[in-house]
Enzyme design. Sequence first.
Site, PDB file in Angstrom:
ATOM      1  N   SER A 265      -2.371  -8.503   2.870  1.00 14.71           N
ATOM      2  CA  SER A 265      -2.824  -8.241   4.162  1.00 14.71           C
ATOM      3  C   SER A 265      -2.910  -9.708   4.873  1.00 14.71           C
ATOM      4  O   SER A 265      -2.994  -9.783   5.911  1.00 14.71           O
ATOM      5  CB  SER A 265      -3.881  -7.502   4.152  1.00 14.71           C
ATOM      6  OG  SER A 265      -3.770  -6.223   3.661  1.00 14.71           O
TER       7      SER A 265
ATOM      8  N   HIS B 260       0.877  -1.153  -0.014  1.00 15.36           N
ATOM      9  CA  HIS B 260      -0.030   0.188  -0.199  1.00 15.36           C
ATOM     10  C   HIS B 260       0.941   1.145  -0.059  1.00 15.36           C
ATOM     11  O   HIS B 260       0.590   2.134  -0.505  1.00 15.36           O
ATOM     12  CB  HIS B 260      -0.812   0.092   1.358  1.00 15.36           C
ATOM     13  CG  HIS B 260      -1.739  -1.313   1.409  1.00 15.36           C
ATOM     14  ND1 HIS B 260      -1.552  -2.104   2.195  1.00 15.36           N
ATOM     15  CD2 HIS B 260      -3.079  -1.190   0.705  1.00 15.36           C
ATOM     16  CE1 HIS B 260      -2.616  -3.031   2.277  1.00 15.36           C
ATOM     17  NE2 HIS B 260      -3.486  -2.639   1.221  1.00 15.36           N
TER      18      HIS B 260
END
Length: 285
Positions: free
Chosen positions: A187, A38
């Site tokens: 994640s 990210h």
Amino acid sequence: MSRVVRKPAEFRRACEDARAAQRRVGLVPTMGALHRGHFSLIDEAKARADFIAVTIFVNPLQFAPEEDLEQYPRTFESDLDGCRERGVDLVFAPAPNTMYPTGFQTSVSVKELAKPLEGGFRPSHFDGVTTVVTKLFNLAGRCTALFGRKDYQQWKILTRMALDLDMPIELVGCPIIREADGLALSSRNRYLSASERQRALGVVSGLRDAFDAWERGERDPDALRSLTEKSVRPAFDHLDYVAAVDPETLTASPPSPDRLLIAVAAQLGSTRLIDNVVLGEDPRP
Ligand code: PAF
């Protein structure tokens, strides 16, 4: 100092104000649990825009009832620290009931591109993604939006959607960020036990084998697919798919002579991982 807003109207207003001040808006939509993948999107946004908005919203619409919506990692405070450290201007973190108030009943759907690969295993997933991203695009207005190519199919679907619906959004697909040993950042990697983490490298070996064969001149999609599968299948508990498809249509035809997408989805215990490489375009995984 990143400003945090919770209401859609505040998010819209902040983006409008930025544009009125001649700032280009860079949008990084996320579901939180931010990692270096990210952060690379945020860095790319900063290279292309001068008002950076990150959205953090675990979107219930893109999870099927049996999937991991409740368990999905929520790390808001450390996400916020990461955004602040990287000079993000705005964080939009709405509650589910403000994104989907009582009576909400609209869905945005991209037809063909959503059918293969992930679409075969998560039939309602992409409608959830395209619906929430449409809302985020509508709120953000004219901007550059950045997505990771680990979710390659998602990026292609969203690009098609923006084109088909005349959205004033420039979409950028950013390279997959990998650990030193090649594992793609996700994640969901935090769910893996130490031994599962080791076995997950089977997907990296499989993609590397296909990459090396391509470099040696192999162009048969079936041969490249089988090479990948040979490493992935024994390492994982369950294989959803290994596919060798055209990077634009996401189907076997038309066979592209100079680029081929190898995409994998497989499970270790209850953790589902995806990864891919576009042969003829991406660096070695
Ligand atoms: O890629 C993701 O994290 C999500 O699918 C997205 C694009 C933020 C939509 O919820």
